[in-house]
Design a protein around this motif. Sequence first.
Motif, short mmCIF file in Angstrom:
data_model
loop_
_atom_site.label_atom_id
_atom_site.label_comp_id
_atom_site.label_asym_id
_atom_site.label_seq_id
_atom_site.Cartn_x
_atom_site.Cartn_y
_atom_site.Cartn_z
N GLY A 1 1.26 -9.54 -2.86
CA GLY A 1 0.54 -9.82 -1.62
C GLY A 1 -0.37 -11.02 -1.69
O GLY A 1 -1.16 -11.26 -0.79
N ARG B 1 -7.63 -5.00 4.26
CA ARG B 1 -7.27 -4.74 5.66
C ARG B 1 -8.54 -4.81 6.49
O ARG B 1 -9.56 -4.22 6.13
CB ARG B 1 -6.66 -3.35 5.83
CG ARG B 1 -5.29 -3.21 5.23
CD ARG B 1 -4.26 -3.98 6.06
NE ARG B 1 -2.97 -3.99 5.44
CZ ARG B 1 -2.49 -4.98 4.69
NH1 ARG B 1 -3.21 -6.03 4.44
NH2 ARG B 1 -1.29 -4.93 4.17
N VAL C 1 -9.72 -4.08 10.42
CA VAL C 1 -9.23 -3.41 11.63
C VAL C 1 -10.35 -3.29 12.65
O VAL C 1 -11.45 -2.85 12.31
CB VAL C 1 -8.69 -1.99 11.29
CG1 VAL C 1 -8.21 -1.27 12.54
CG2 VAL C 1 -7.58 -2.07 10.25
N MET D 1 5.48 -4.39 8.45
CA MET D 1 5.62 -3.07 7.86
C MET D 1 5.70 -3.17 6.33
O MET D 1 5.16 -2.33 5.63
CB MET D 1 6.87 -2.40 8.45
CG MET D 1 6.89 -0.93 8.23
SD MET D 1 5.51 -0.15 9.10
CE MET D 1 5.97 1.52 8.97
N GLU D 2 6.38 -4.23 5.84
CA GLU D 2 6.49 -4.43 4.40
C GLU D 2 5.12 -4.69 3.78
O GLU D 2 4.82 -4.19 2.70
CB GLU D 2 7.44 -5.59 4.11
CG GLU D 2 7.64 -5.86 2.64
CD GLU D 2 8.54 -7.05 2.39
OE1 GLU D 2 8.44 -7.63 1.30
OE2 GLU D 2 9.35 -7.38 3.27
N ASN D 3 4.27 -5.47 4.49
CA ASN D 3 2.92 -5.74 4.00
C ASN D 3 2.12 -4.45 3.88
O ASN D 3 1.35 -4.28 2.94
CB ASN D 3 2.19 -6.73 4.92
CG ASN D 3 2.73 -8.13 4.76
OD1 ASN D 3 3.38 -8.45 3.78
ND2 ASN D 3 2.46 -8.96 5.75
N GLN D 4 2.25 -3.55 4.86
CA GLN D 4 1.53 -2.28 4.84
C GLN D 4 2.00 -1.42 3.66
O GLN D 4 1.19 -0.81 2.96
CB GLN D 4 1.71 -1.52 6.15
CG GLN D 4 0.91 -0.23 6.23
CD GLN D 4 -0.60 -0.46 6.16
OE1 GLN D 4 -1.12 -1.41 6.72
NE2 GLN D 4 -1.29 0.41 5.44
N ALA D 5 3.30 -1.37 3.40
CA ALA D 5 3.84 -0.61 2.27
C ALA D 5 3.34 -1.19 0.95
O ALA D 5 2.98 -0.45 0.03
CB ALA D 5 5.37 -0.61 2.31
N ASN D 6 3.29 -2.53 0.87
CA ASN D 6 2.79 -3.20 -0.33
C ASN D 6 1.31 -2.87 -0.55
O ASN D 6 0.88 -2.58 -1.66
CB ASN D 6 3.01 -4.71 -0.21
CG ASN D 6 2.69 -5.43 -1.50
OD1 ASN D 6 2.89 -4.91 -2.58
ND2 ASN D 6 2.19 -6.64 -1.36
N PHE D 7 0.52 -2.92 0.53
CA PHE D 7 -0.91 -2.60 0.46
C PHE D 7 -1.11 -1.15 -0.01
O PHE D 7 -1.92 -0.88 -0.89
CB PHE D 7 -1.56 -2.82 1.83
CG PHE D 7 -3.03 -2.51 1.85
CD1 PHE D 7 -3.95 -3.38 1.28
CD2 PHE D 7 -3.50 -1.37 2.47
CE1 PHE D 7 -5.31 -3.11 1.30
CE2 PHE D 7 -4.86 -1.08 2.50
CZ PHE D 7 -5.77 -1.96 1.92
N ASN D 8 -0.36 -0.22 0.57
CA ASN D 8 -0.46 1.19 0.17
C ASN D 8 -0.10 1.38 -1.30
O ASN D 8 -0.72 2.18 -2.00
CB ASN D 8 0.44 2.06 1.06
CG ASN D 8 -0.06 2.13 2.48
OD1 ASN D 8 -1.23 1.85 2.76
ND2 ASN D 8 0.82 2.48 3.40
N HIS E 1 -4.80 -7.78 -0.45
CA HIS E 1 -5.52 -6.61 -0.96
C HIS E 1 -6.62 -6.14 -0.03
O HIS E 1 -7.49 -5.38 -0.44
CB HIS E 1 -6.14 -6.92 -2.32
CG HIS E 1 -5.13 -7.26 -3.37
ND1 HIS E 1 -5.47 -7.71 -4.61
CD2 HIS E 1 -3.77 -7.22 -3.36
CE1 HIS E 1 -4.38 -7.93 -5.32
NE2 HIS E 1 -3.34 -7.65 -4.58
#
Length: 194
Positions: free
Chosen positions: A87, A52, A54, A1-8, A50
């Motif tokens: 990241g 993603r 999917v 979840m932290e990685n997703q917040a960092n990416f955003n 930097h």
Amino acid sequence: MENQANFNSIIRTVHSISTTTFTPQVDSYYESQNGMLHYEVEVPGVRRGHIRVVLGYSPLLRHKSITMWGVSIAPQWPNASLLLSQGDTLGSVPVPRPLVGAGLSSGQSHQPSPNPTIVPSTVVPIVGTIDRPLQRMMEQVHGEFYRLLNVPAKTQVSDINVILAYSVLSIRIKCDEPLTANEIQATQEIIEVH
């Protein structure tokens, strides 16, 4: 979840600096010996944190595809050093290497297509001292990028291997046997042009 917040957070920061969105160039080929579909995606300067990747269904076309979304950060942007450190798991900027295409042995270079896309280079002079003049040339595209890649209908995450190295995102997909020439012809229908 932290990685997703960092990416955003990185995406929001890049949106505040640049409105450029581009589509990375892709080479693809199929290896019949081992049933692997290869995608080689050119992403210069992109770090692991930097991007993603999917696997999912295209909402419009309703078939499976791989979606790539990320950012390439220009070194001269404000806060670039902060963005490049977020990241990043590599520790240093990857060194570009020539692409080795399908059927080429290592050491042979990838041949450009007969009709390459011409991208004008921009030389931006910067004021420097007489004994140390400076200039900057910007040929690589930087900003947000997006690309959708088709995959076989039965593809699962376990069938996919993704590696980011030397500014190339390599995607390997294990595939079922391809259709034969007779099977392809049996599925084709001619559409009349009006």
